[in-house]
Design an enzyme around this catalytic site. Sequence first.
Site, short mmCIF file in Angstrom:
data_model
loop_
_atom_site.label_atom_id
_atom_site.label_comp_id
_atom_site.label_asym_id
_atom_site.label_seq_id
_atom_site.Cartn_x
_atom_site.Cartn_y
_atom_site.Cartn_z
N HIS A 38 65.70 65.32 33.27
CA HIS A 38 65.74 63.86 33.31
C HIS A 38 64.38 63.23 33.60
CE1 HIS A 38 65.72 64.66 37.57
NE2 HIS A 38 65.51 63.38 37.80
N HIS B 19 60.83 58.94 33.92
CA HIS B 19 62.16 59.21 34.45
C HIS B 19 63.18 58.58 33.51
CE1 HIS B 19 65.59 58.99 37.19
NE2 HIS B 19 64.95 59.85 37.97
#
Length: 165
Positions: free
Chosen positions: A68, A83
Site C-alpha cells: 500500500h 501511500h
Amino acid sequence: MGLFGFGKKKITDVLSSPATGKVQTLENVANPVFAQKVMGEGFGIVPEDENIYSPITATVTSVFKTKHAIGLETDDGLEVMVHMGLDTVELNGEPFEIKVNEGDKIEANTLIAIMDLNKVKDAGKDTVVLTIVTNTADKLEKADMTAKNTSSVNNGDEVMAVILK
C-alpha cells in the site's frame, strides 16, 4: 554561513501528482494522522484511474509488504512516501500491483504501481493517494502547494514545491 556572509544555495524540489485526479490538501484528508501532518508535509490526490506514478526522481528505498506504500529518496536526501488509499494496509496487498523494486533509480512520472480502485472502494476504503515528505522536520525549510484543493491535475503536474534546509 558561507564566505562573505553568503549561505549555501537553497535546493528546491518539485513534487508532482502521482495520479490523474483531484488535489486534496492534507488538512482535508479523512485520517487525522495525515491531516495533522504527523507523518510529514504533503498532499493527496483522489485518483480517476488506477495508474500511480513517482512524484519525484528518486531511488526506491522500500516497498511495504502490504504493497500500500512505497518509500523514495532523492539524491538530496528528501524522503517521500507514496501511500495508496486510507486504511488499505488491512487489504494485505490485494488491490495493488507494484511495478518497481527496492534499489531502483527512477525518474519522476515513472509508473510505480497499479491500484485497483474498485477493490479499494468495495472494501469500503478511501482511494486517496498521498505524497508525504516523511523527513519534513529534518529536511524541509518550506513547502508550498502550487495546486489548489479540489483542482484537477494529470499525473506529472506540479502540485507542491519544497525548499530544503
